[in-house]
Design an enzyme around this catalytic site. Structure first.
Site, mmCIF file in Angstrom:
data_model
loop_
_atom_site.group_PDB
_atom_site.id
_atom_site.type_symbol
_atom_site.label_atom_id
_atom_site.label_comp_id
_atom_site.label_asym_id
_atom_site.label_seq_id
_atom_site.Cartn_x
_atom_site.Cartn_y
_atom_site.Cartn_z
ATOM 1 N N GLU A 138 -55.359 -22.623 32.929
ATOM 2 C CA GLU A 138 -56.340 -23.355 32.114
ATOM 3 C C GLU A 138 -56.108 -23.099 30.629
ATOM 4 O O GLU A 138 -55.896 -21.955 30.223
ATOM 5 C CB GLU A 138 -57.749 -22.889 32.518
ATOM 6 C CG GLU A 138 -58.768 -23.977 32.505
ATOM 7 C CD GLU A 138 -58.499 -25.038 33.576
ATOM 8 O OE1 GLU A 138 -58.017 -26.121 33.200
ATOM 9 O OE2 GLU A 138 -58.770 -24.790 34.757
ATOM 10 N N ASP A 185 -51.833 -25.973 29.004
ATOM 11 C CA ASP A 185 -51.004 -27.192 28.880
ATOM 12 C C ASP A 185 -50.598 -27.477 27.439
ATOM 13 O O ASP A 185 -49.435 -27.711 27.153
ATOM 14 C CB ASP A 185 -51.705 -28.406 29.524
ATOM 15 C CG ASP A 185 -53.082 -28.704 28.966
ATOM 16 O OD1 ASP A 185 -53.665 -27.820 28.275
ATOM 17 O OD2 ASP A 185 -53.593 -29.808 29.201
ATOM 18 N N GLY A 230 -66.788 -37.393 35.817
ATOM 19 C CA GLY A 230 -67.352 -36.366 34.947
ATOM 20 C C GLY A 230 -67.497 -35.008 35.595
ATOM 21 O O GLY A 230 -68.152 -34.115 35.054
ATOM 22 N N LEU A 235 -62.668 -33.878 37.760
ATOM 23 C CA LEU A 235 -61.707 -34.174 38.820
ATOM 24 C C LEU A 235 -60.791 -35.335 38.450
ATOM 25 O O LEU A 235 -60.079 -35.871 39.278
ATOM 26 C CB LEU A 235 -62.440 -34.449 40.134
ATOM 27 C CG LEU A 235 -63.252 -33.252 40.639
ATOM 28 C CD1 LEU A 235 -64.017 -33.615 41.909
ATOM 29 C CD2 LEU A 235 -62.362 -32.045 40.899
ATOM 30 N N SER A 236 -60.831 -35.706 37.193
ATOM 31 C CA SER A 236 -59.928 -36.713 36.651
ATOM 32 C C SER A 236 -60.010 -38.076 37.330
ATOM 33 O O SER A 236 -59.017 -38.622 37.820
ATOM 34 C CB SER A 236 -58.480 -36.204 36.664
ATOM 35 O OG SER A 236 -57.806 -36.823 35.604
ATOM 36 N N SER A 255 -60.326 -40.575 35.700
ATOM 37 C CA SER A 255 -59.569 -41.463 34.809
ATOM 38 C C SER A 255 -58.097 -41.548 35.234
ATOM 39 O O SER A 255 -57.532 -42.639 35.296
ATOM 40 C CB SER A 255 -59.687 -41.001 33.354
ATOM 41 O OG SER A 255 -59.278 -39.662 33.213
ATOM 42 N N ASP A 257 -52.919 -34.334 34.647
ATOM 43 C CA ASP A 257 -53.726 -35.098 35.604
ATOM 44 C C ASP A 257 -52.897 -36.151 36.318
ATOM 45 O O ASP A 257 -52.963 -36.311 37.539
ATOM 46 C CB ASP A 257 -54.891 -35.781 34.885
ATOM 47 C CG ASP A 257 -55.770 -34.788 34.155
ATOM 48 O OD1 ASP A 257 -55.559 -33.569 34.326
ATOM 49 O OD2 ASP A 257 -56.656 -35.228 33.403
ATOM 50 N N TYR A 297 -63.306 -27.215 21.630
ATOM 51 C CA TYR A 297 -61.939 -27.487 22.079
ATOM 52 C C TYR A 297 -60.970 -27.473 20.899
ATOM 53 O O TYR A 297 -59.913 -26.834 20.940
ATOM 54 C CB TYR A 297 -61.918 -28.840 22.797
ATOM 55 C CG TYR A 297 -60.599 -29.240 23.403
ATOM 56 C CD1 TYR A 297 -60.146 -28.636 24.570
ATOM 57 C CD2 TYR A 297 -59.819 -30.232 22.817
ATOM 58 C CE1 TYR A 297 -58.936 -29.015 25.142
ATOM 59 C CE2 TYR A 297 -58.614 -30.618 23.388
ATOM 60 C CZ TYR A 297 -58.174 -30.016 24.540
ATOM 61 O OH TYR A 297 -56.988 -30.391 25.102
#
Ligand code: ADP
Ligand code: MG
Length: 375
Positions: free
Chosen positions: A26, A29, A115, A118-119, A121, A165, A217
């Site tokens: 986590e 990336d 949301g 879990l992607s 998108s 993802d 972030y």
């Protein structure tokens, strides 16, 4: 309402692609490190037919609205509409393959929770990109399609996301994870052995909206870049745990802890791969929990609800548990023996209620195949 009711004719085919969960790795990336997600048994289905003109029409079971664009003139939209995901891959496939594109009609249905980290998108992007790749004869392989999803999301949706993802959604296999090196972009399927070991992965969606996610972030990314600069490397990927002594001397406390998270997390991903091969899935629990502690104490992206989910799950029989995704809310995961699924679920529910937290959504997922043509 389906494709036929909406558009008045039958689709040429139906393609599907899964959501994904990140098992470990986590905030690694964007530091060119390692991630280890798997595709889950929740999928998005896209029914599609090509048209003779340049018109693109997309709709979803979420809302009967039909969104339209011109396939030769797809640009970034400012209204953040979901249609930007299918439009985005229609654009990026043209960029990557130089195919002569025609318009298409597309209808989407999905059971990937939105949301929950879990992607959903990437599931849309990969279902639609797989369909267009086939129907347009674009000739892209799965790695190029992952890149197409990322490009569409970066340029047309306007979200600065990585390639994890889409890689998981395209390269996933039953009972396998996808080990991804975010520097070389090399992706490798790795057997998880969850089914054989009687394990399932519980998703505990805390329903906490990603609080402070924008500022938090950006600040974490900035700290990683600052730490790398002081250490004289282009990315934190270049550092190993042996470099942490020097890092502690050179960096201020906060930057040091951010760096230590990334460096140790990369090592935990490698250790997880190694442990799976040599000791089996029941042995990876400690690494998962160590990842959570590092995200909580060093990277400081957890929240009380995530900590409660993790500790309660562990107390009631989970082998390992951690927050997953960017943090500041979202979901935790708990690797749990099948016979303890209901005990862990009920305990977390009860603990959340006792603490006055919102009711979490808890469900099991298993590692499933990547994008496919269904019919
Ligand atoms: P995640 O990918 O973690 O679920 P994102 O914010 O990246 O979260 O993507 C969620 C967005 O994807 C939703 O806000 C919505 O716009 C879109 N979306 C996901 N599934 C569907 C669907 N079946 N139909 C329409 N839009 C969807
Ligand atoms: Mg997403």
């Amino acid at each position: 309402m389906g494709f036929a009711e909406l558009f008045g004719y039958q689709p040429t085919g139906v393609w599907s692609a899964p959501g994904r969960v990140n098992l470990i790795g986590e905030h690694t990336d964007y530091n060119e490190g390692f991630v280890f997600p798997f595709a889950i048994n929740r999928r998005t289905f896209a029914a599609i037919a090509l048209r003779d003109d340049n018109l693109v029409r997309v709709s979803s079971s979420f809302s009967p609205v039909i969104h339209e664009t011109d396939v030769t003139n797809i640009t970034k939209t400012d209204d953040n509409d979901w249609a930007a995901y299918p439009f985005g891959v229609a654009w990026s496939i043209q960029q990557l393959s130089k195919v002569t594109a025609t318009g298409f009609d597309c209808y989407i249905e999905s059971d990937v929770p939105v949301g929950a980290g879990l992607s959903s998108s990437a599931a849309i992007e990969c279902a639609v990109s797989s369909a267009l790749n086939d129907l347009w004869n674009a000739g892209l392989d799965r790695r190029a399609l992952a890149r197409a999803g990322q490009m569409g999301e970066n340029e047309i949706v306007g979200a600065p996301t990585g390639i994890m993802d889409q890689s998981a959604s395209l390269l996933g296999e039953t009972d396998h994870g996808v080990f991804l090196d975010c520097r070389s972009l090399e992706a490798k399927p790795i057997a998880l052995g969850f089914a054989e070991a009687g394990l399932e992965l519980l998703i505990i969606d805390t329903k906490v909206a990603h609080r402070l996610v924008d500022g938090g972030y950006a600040a974490r990314r900035a700290a990683c870049e600052a730490g790398a600069a002081v250490m004289g490397v282009t990315s934190l990927r270049e550092l190993s745990t042996d470099d942490l002594t020097k890092a502690k001397e050179l960096l201020d406390d906060v930057t040091f802890r951010r760096v230590r998270h990334v460096v140790t997390e990369n090592q935990r991903v490698l250790d997880t791969i190694d442990t799976l091969a040599n000791q089996g899935p029941r042995a990876i629990g400690e690494l998962m929990h160590a990842s959570h502690v590092s995200l909580r104490d060093d990277f400081e992206v957890s929240v009380d609800e995530l900590d409660t989910a993790v500790e309660t799950a562990m107390r009631h029989g989970a082998i390992g548990a951690r927050m997953t995704g960017g943090g500041f809310g979202g979901a935790a995961i708990a690797l749990t023996p099948v016979e303890l699924i209901s005990e862990v679920t009920l305990s977390v529910m009860a603990e959340f209620e006792a603490l006055g937290y919102a009711k979490p959504d808890i469900f099991a997922v298993s590692p499933a195949p990547g994008a496919i043509r269904e019919i």
